[in-house]
Design a protein around this motif. Sequence first.
Motif, PDB file in Angstrom:
ATOM      1  N   ILE A  81      -5.395  -2.248   1.167  1.00  0.00           N
ATOM      2  CA  ILE A  81      -5.313  -3.470   1.981  1.00  0.00           C
ATOM      3  C   ILE A  81      -6.676  -4.167   2.034  1.00  0.00           C
ATOM      4  O   ILE A  81      -6.772  -5.401   1.926  1.00  0.00           O
ATOM      5  CB  ILE A  81      -4.801  -3.117   3.389  1.00  0.00           C
ATOM      6  CG1 ILE A  81      -3.337  -2.645   3.323  1.00  0.00           C
ATOM      7  CG2 ILE A  81      -4.918  -4.320   4.323  1.00  0.00           C
ATOM      8  CD1 ILE A  81      -2.779  -2.179   4.645  1.00  0.00           C
ATOM      9  N   PHE A  85      -7.548  -7.922   0.749  1.00  0.00           N
ATOM     10  CA  PHE A  85      -8.153  -8.956   1.600  1.00  0.00           C
ATOM     11  C   PHE A  85      -9.389  -9.561   0.932  1.00  0.00           C
ATOM     12  O   PHE A  85      -9.680 -10.754   1.111  1.00  0.00           O
ATOM     13  CB  PHE A  85      -8.534  -8.366   2.959  1.00  0.00           C
ATOM     14  CG  PHE A  85      -7.465  -8.535   4.005  1.00  0.00           C
ATOM     15  CD1 PHE A  85      -7.133  -9.799   4.473  1.00  0.00           C
ATOM     16  CD2 PHE A  85      -6.814  -7.435   4.551  1.00  0.00           C
ATOM     17  CE1 PHE A  85      -6.156  -9.957   5.441  1.00  0.00           C
ATOM     18  CE2 PHE A  85      -5.843  -7.588   5.509  1.00  0.00           C
ATOM     19  CZ  PHE A  85      -5.506  -8.850   5.964  1.00  0.00           C
ATOM     20  N   ASP A  89      -6.610 -13.691   1.248  1.00  0.00           N
ATOM     21  CA  ASP A  89      -6.090 -13.337   2.570  1.00  0.00           C
ATOM     22  C   ASP A  89      -4.576 -13.134   2.545  1.00  0.00           C
ATOM     23  O   ASP A  89      -4.047 -12.235   3.215  1.00  0.00           O
ATOM     24  CB  ASP A  89      -6.455 -14.425   3.586  1.00  0.00           C
ATOM     25  CG  ASP A  89      -7.940 -14.425   3.915  1.00  0.00           C
ATOM     26  OD1 ASP A  89      -8.604 -13.414   3.606  1.00  0.00           O
ATOM     27  OD2 ASP A  89      -8.419 -15.442   4.461  1.00  0.00           O
ATOM     28  N   TRP A  90      -3.877 -13.975   1.803  1.00  0.00           N
ATOM     29  CA  TRP A  90      -2.415 -13.856   1.814  1.00  0.00           C
ATOM     30  C   TRP A  90      -1.961 -12.551   1.166  1.00  0.00           C
ATOM     31  O   TRP A  90      -0.931 -11.981   1.564  1.00  0.00           O
ATOM     32  CB  TRP A  90      -1.786 -15.057   1.113  1.00  0.00           C
ATOM     33  CG  TRP A  90      -2.021 -15.118  -0.376  1.00  0.00           C
ATOM     34  CD1 TRP A  90      -3.069 -15.692  -1.016  1.00  0.00           C
ATOM     35  CD2 TRP A  90      -1.173 -14.555  -1.377  1.00  0.00           C
ATOM     36  NE1 TRP A  90      -2.945 -15.551  -2.368  1.00  0.00           N
ATOM     37  CE2 TRP A  90      -1.786 -14.866  -2.617  1.00  0.00           C
ATOM     38  CE3 TRP A  90       0.029 -13.857  -1.364  1.00  0.00           C
ATOM     39  CZ2 TRP A  90      -1.232 -14.459  -3.827  1.00  0.00           C
ATOM     40  CZ3 TRP A  90       0.592 -13.468  -2.566  1.00  0.00           C
ATOM     41  CH2 TRP A  90      -0.028 -13.754  -3.782  1.00  0.00           C
ATOM     42  N   TRP A  93      -2.457  -9.890   3.996  1.00  0.00           N
ATOM     43  CA  TRP A  93      -1.418  -9.940   5.035  1.00  0.00           C
ATOM     44  C   TRP A  93      -0.058  -9.498   4.475  1.00  0.00           C
ATOM     45  O   TRP A  93       0.748  -8.878   5.189  1.00  0.00           O
ATOM     46  CB  TRP A  93      -1.317 -11.355   5.608  1.00  0.00           C
ATOM     47  CG  TRP A  93      -2.485 -11.719   6.466  1.00  0.00           C
ATOM     48  CD1 TRP A  93      -3.421 -12.674   6.239  1.00  0.00           C
ATOM     49  CD2 TRP A  93      -2.830 -11.102   7.711  1.00  0.00           C
ATOM     50  NE1 TRP A  93      -4.352 -12.717   7.250  1.00  0.00           N
ATOM     51  CE2 TRP A  93      -4.007 -11.748   8.179  1.00  0.00           C
ATOM     52  CE3 TRP A  93      -2.289 -10.068   8.468  1.00  0.00           C
ATOM     53  CZ2 TRP A  93      -4.634 -11.386   9.365  1.00  0.00           C
ATOM     54  CZ3 TRP A  93      -2.914  -9.713   9.662  1.00  0.00           C
ATOM     55  CH2 TRP A  93      -4.063 -10.365  10.094  1.00  0.00           C
ATOM     56  N   THR A  94       0.190  -9.774   3.225  1.00  0.00           N
ATOM     57  CA  THR A  94       1.427  -9.273   2.604  1.00  0.00           C
ATOM     58  C   THR A  94       1.442  -7.753   2.563  1.00  0.00           C
ATOM     59  O   THR A  94       2.462  -7.106   2.855  1.00  0.00           O
ATOM     60  CB  THR A  94       1.571  -9.839   1.182  1.00  0.00           C
ATOM     61  OG1 THR A  94       1.569 -11.269   1.238  1.00  0.00           O
ATOM     62  CG2 THR A  94       2.860  -9.346   0.541  1.00  0.00           C
ATOM     63  N   VAL A  96      -0.183  -5.806   4.629  1.00  0.00           N
ATOM     64  CA  VAL A  96      -0.010  -5.341   6.013  1.00  0.00           C
ATOM     65  C   VAL A  96       1.464  -5.378   6.411  1.00  0.00           C
ATOM     66  O   VAL A  96       1.985  -4.448   7.050  1.00  0.00           O
ATOM     67  CB  VAL A  96      -0.865  -6.206   6.968  1.00  0.00           C
ATOM     68  CG1 VAL A  96      -0.500  -5.900   8.427  1.00  0.00           C
ATOM     69  CG2 VAL A  96      -2.339  -5.942   6.732  1.00  0.00           C
ATOM     70  N   ALA A  97       2.159  -6.471   6.048  1.00  0.00           N
ATOM     71  CA  ALA A  97       3.590  -6.566   6.381  1.00  0.00           C
ATOM     72  C   ALA A  97       4.396  -5.479   5.670  1.00  0.00           C
ATOM     73  O   ALA A  97       5.296  -4.862   6.273  1.00  0.00           O
ATOM     74  CB  ALA A  97       4.099  -7.950   5.989  1.00  0.00           C
TER      75      ALA A  97
END
Length: 357
Positions: A81, A85, A89-90, A93-94, A96-97
């Motif tokens: 992760i 990052f 950034d996207w 966050w993907t 993380v989801a």
Amino acid sequence: MALDADDLRIRVSAEPDPDLPTGWLTASEAVEAPLAEESHVPRLPAEASRPKARFSFSRWIAVGLGGLVSLAMGLAIDALIRDLFTRADWLGWTAVALAALVAAGFLGLALREIIGLMRLGKIDQLRDSITRAAEQDDAKAARSALQGLLTLYGDRPETARGRKALASHLNEVIDGRDLVILAERDLLAPLDLEARRIVMNAAKRVSVVTAVSPRALVDLLVVLFENLRTIRRLSALYGGRPGTLGFLRLARHVLAHLALTGGMAAGEGLASQVLGHGIAARLSARLGEGVVNGLLTSRIGLAAISVCRPAPFVATKGPKLSDFMSELVKTSGGETAGAKKGREKDRADLDRTADDS
């Protein structure tokens, strides 16, 4: 004076010696006396023959390895992760989801396994409570246990009629054993009939495949698959609905039940029981093997019924291995005869083609 037990001059007689004083015992009576008094000796509790629970070092190993693997996976995901990052950034966050989705899946899986284990434990408790109530003819205990049985099948529409009949009997019948018998007749009888059908169909499939299959590996895989599916279906039928861990626990209980009842000792004894009385002379080797494997599957199914059923068989003795024997012989014989007839027809067609050419 010491006596040699191998001395030929010493004789042990079962007849009483008139020269002995009153109250004395002969050698044979002295040996047999403790055996005669064994019935008056109180039995020890079952815990006396069970090994005491000790702290297992294998649990240390399992906990340590599990913790190390979890830490390694957590650090790897964290590093992934962080790396994403740094790229965008996207992407971070993907990741993380997706990690949250994985965590939610593991949480749901753990909850399902816990609920399945609790449900299996409840069925075991119900069976023990109903067994004690029937043996002691305790009406109060029987009503309490049967209320639990009604709760277990409360969400099953196919048991609505039986639940209604049993609920009316709880306030009318005063004998505990009779209440258990009525529950077996009104509520569990349809489930028992379906359980017999499940076991019979699985045994037929195993018998037919074993009789016609040319490969031992195919036989092994079919037998394993059918037995595991039968155990799971019987558990779901009687209200268990186990998860993966619950299914493994259930399979272990089935194997323990088989070992306890001698069901796995199916070598020459089972073969002689199945193929005896002149049947062996009329069956081929493959057909006999198919029938024996089908009966072994039936035996595992019967053990699964005893383990999965939330109540004991009181009014009846339950299904027996002999109930499946004639049907398996007839099914395997018909399938094998049909396969043999098909092979003979194919051979005749080939010979006819060769003659024409």
